[in-house]
Design an enzyme around this catalytic site. Structure first.
Site, PDB file in Angstrom:
ATOM      1  N   SER A  49       3.729  -1.346   1.702  1.00 23.64           N
ATOM      2  CA  SER A  49       2.386  -1.758   2.408  1.00 23.64           C
ATOM      3  C   SER A  49       1.127  -1.724   1.426  1.00 23.64           C
ATOM      4  O   SER A  49       0.273  -2.009   2.204  1.00 23.64           O
ATOM      5  CB  SER A  49       2.337  -0.395   3.263  1.00 23.64           C
ATOM      6  OG  SER A  49       3.338  -0.502   4.471  1.00 23.64           O
ATOM      7  N   SER A 103       1.696  -2.718   6.105  1.00 19.73           N
ATOM      8  CA  SER A 103       0.926  -1.915   6.948  1.00 19.73           C
ATOM      9  C   SER A 103      -0.489  -1.803   6.591  1.00 19.73           C
ATOM     10  O   SER A 103      -1.550  -1.734   7.506  1.00 19.73           O
ATOM     11  CB  SER A 103       1.361  -0.388   7.362  1.00 19.73           C
ATOM     12  OG  SER A 103       1.221   0.292   6.285  1.00 19.73           O
ATOM     13  N   LYS A 109      -8.222   3.354   4.032  1.00 26.53           N
ATOM     14  CA  LYS A 109      -7.166   3.033   5.181  1.00 26.53           C
ATOM     15  C   LYS A 109      -7.154   4.224   6.315  1.00 26.53           C
ATOM     16  O   LYS A 109      -7.087   5.413   5.709  1.00 26.53           O
ATOM     17  CB  LYS A 109      -5.493   2.983   4.524  1.00 26.53           C
ATOM     18  CG  LYS A 109      -4.605   2.606   5.733  1.00 26.53           C
ATOM     19  CD  LYS A 109      -3.050   2.379   4.865  1.00 26.53           C
ATOM     20  CE  LYS A 109      -1.993   2.015   5.907  1.00 26.53           C
ATOM     21  NZ  LYS A 109      -0.734   2.095   5.240  1.00 26.53           N
TER      22      LYS A 109
END
Lengths: 99, 489
Positions: free
Chosen positions: B178, B154, B79
């Site tokens: 997330s 997210s 990420k």
């Protein structure tokens, strides 16, 4: 509660975020939507409840660790300043603060 | 080669160990899939093929010397919230669009030491703030199951990358869900570890008392392999826990007979789509046939978790994001009058609307006259939510429910109403508030053919058990093996 336009201007100033005049109504409305949500928790009786700042305070030792007061970092000024928007002679440049 | 993109990390590791495939070949295959699919899915912000292939050659050399653990030569994606030296770290934001981190995040170092190959950096809601991966400066991520839909957020880029087989595994972060919610909406697995188990060093901070890094992959067994690399003490994170090293693969085949599964009535109430409810209830029946004991529970403060979270997380964000001042790194506005004006304009231009909204909410709840009524009240309610779980775990071993009340929703559907978006996190927010581990695994599909996620929550440090219970379920089901039909190549 709901916020008024002048309160939002004050918060924006505290948070150092510029809000353009044409955005201010949308920002005000969305903040008040969020306040409407979080206000749901205000009515609950929490007298005598200890605030919880750390998720594991009841489970594990969460005391801050201390280390010997010795230098552990090396000087990496050039590396760190290489990502700065403006530097000169090893200094970070900002607009003039003192006249 | 053609079937290898569907292989698990464990299978790829075995193929590498047996010399059936090289890391360079695997890496090339995934880079080709990224090149073919990313234009439409937008799961990656940065890819550096030369670097990936150099990593792969090093891993092949390590394996040739008989060195390297299970992850040596395995390609994976991070990420874009994790700092990587020599590759941009944008956090999905214009604020850091050109940020070249001078150091690596702890888990980036750990995967590097394990010999994993970095495929690239995944798109996300900027600064981890969002549940749809639409709040990215680099454009929305699209769901591989239906490109009109969001992948969740997210960590939506990580989820879409794994779902579309552009990477066998990826890292994510979980502040209010997330890793788990995008895993559920994209049909993969995601784990949020116990708070403090994985170092936050080099993870760009959103809400420090809640942020945790976690693995995302196609199976629970793969999550376990990744946890063996990610977890461990790091003195550079003041909340990192000093605990003996654990093997998270040690209990992958537990006996389910007698396992006490808690079913909170609040997790099966109104507002859950019928397709989600049906799939989760089907999974409950499967566990029952394996001899698990179902325990009816109440977690009475569940409804307060969302309001409490949206006080605490913005409060911490307003403090953490004060560092972005346009002086030492990050975006600086071109035109300004004086120093304060430079701060205000740099932040106004650099942050997206949701980030600014949360900073303003956080500033409000911490401001003079409102602190006790909002911030302190939320901290007290956080304790009540944690106590609910402590009571529940006296009566059960794991808590089961849906990961999200809905399957994936349309891009733009909730973009104009922050509160509608926040309410999608209702089942993922309680565990972070209590510091607990929780994971999401696929448990079926709704009538639209969209994946449904099953969430298992455990007591602190029960990751190995959660992973074992999930693995047992995946040995008997094939939901996690289904592939989005829209994924060509």
């Amino acid at each position: 509660m709901s916020l008024a336009a002048d309160q939002v201007r004050r918060l924006a100033r505290l948070a150092r975020i510029a809000i353009r005049p044409e955005e201010s109504e949308t920002v005000l409305a969305s903040l008040n939507r969020v306040l409407g949500l979080i206000d749901q928790m205000r009515a609950v009786d929490t007298s005598g409840v200890e605030p919880m700042a750390h998720a594991l305070d009841a489970k594990a030792s969460v005391a801050q660790r201390l280390r010997p007061d010795a230098v552990t970092e090396t000087d990496q000024r050039e590396l760190f300043q290489s990502v700065a928007p403006a530097v000169e002679r090893g200094l970070y440049l900002v607009p003039k603060v003192i006249e | 080669m053609s079937s290898l993109h569907n292989a698990s990390v464990a299978e790829l590791s075995a193929a590498l160990a047996a010399g059936k495939v090289s890391s360079v070949e695997l890496t090339r295959m995934f880079l080709d899939r990224i090149a073919g699919l990313n234009g439409e899915l937008n799961a990656f912000i940065t890819v550096d093929e030369a670097r990936s292939l150099a990593d792969a050659r090093r891993a092949d050399a390590r394996r040739a010397r008989g060195e390297g653990g299970p992850l040596a030569g395995i390609p994976l994606a991070h990420k874009d919230i994790f700092c990587t030296r020599g590759m941009l770290t944008t956090c999905g934001s214009k604020m850091l669009a050109n940020f070249a981190s001078p150091y690596d995040a702890h888990i980036v170092e750990r995967f590097d030491q394990a010999g994993a190959v970095l495929l690239g950096k995944c798109n996300m809601d900027q600064f981890g703030m969002g549940s749809s991966s639409e709040n990215s400066h680099f454009g929305p991520v699209r769901n591989p199951w239906d490109r009109r839909l969001v992948p969740g957020g997210s960590s939506g880029g990580s989820a879409a990358a794994v779902a579309a087989r552009m990477a066998p595994a990826a890292t994510g972060t979980d502040t209010g869900g997330s890793t788990r919610q995008p895993a559920a909406l994209s049909g993969i697995c995601g784990l949020r570890p116990t708070y403090g188990l994985v170092s936050r060093y080099g993870l760009i901070a959103f809400a420090s008392s809640l942020d945790q890094a976690g693995p995302m992959a196609k199976s629970a067994a793969d999550l376990a392999l990744m946890m063996n690399v990610m977890a461990g003490f790091d003195p550079r994170d003041s909340t990192s826990l000093e605990r003996p090293k654990e093997d998270y693969t040690r209990d992958l085949e537990p006996d389910l007979a007698g396992l006490r599964i808690g079913l909170p009535k609040e997790y099966f109430g109104e507002g859950i789509e019928p397709g989600v409810r049906g799939a989760v209830e089907e999974a409950v029946r499967w566990f029952e046939t394996r001899g698990a004991a179902l325990v009816a529970l109440e977690l009475p403060n569940t409804a307060l978790a969302v309001p409490v979270y949206y006080v605490l997380a913005p409060a911490e964000a307003s403090s953490n994001l004060a560092r972005f001042d346009g002086v030492r790194y990050g975006h600086r506005a071109k035109d300004y009058d004086d120093l304060v004006d430079m701060y205000c304009r740099s932040r106004a231009e650099g942050f997206g609307a949701e980030v600014k909204r949360r900073i303003l909410v956080g500033t409000f709840v911490l401001s003079h006259g409102y602190y006790d009524a909002y911030y302190l009240q939320a901290q007290k309610l956080r304790r009540l939510i944690a106590r609910d779980f402590a009571e529940a775990f006296k009566r059960c071993d794991v808590i089961l429910g849906p990961t999200a009340p809905t399957t994936a929703f349309a891009i733009g559907a909730k973009a104009d109403d922050p509160v509608q978006m926040y309410l999608n996190d209702i089942f993922t927010i309680p565990a972070p508030l209590a510091g607990l581990p929780a994971l999401s695994v696929p448990c079926g599909f709704d009538a639209k053919g969209l994946p449904v996620g099953l969430q298992l929550t455990g007591d602190c440090f029960s990751e190995a058990r959660l992973l074992g219970v999930a693995h047992r379920y995946q040995q008997a089901t094939d939901w996690h093996l289904r592939v989005p039909t829209e994924t060509p190549l």
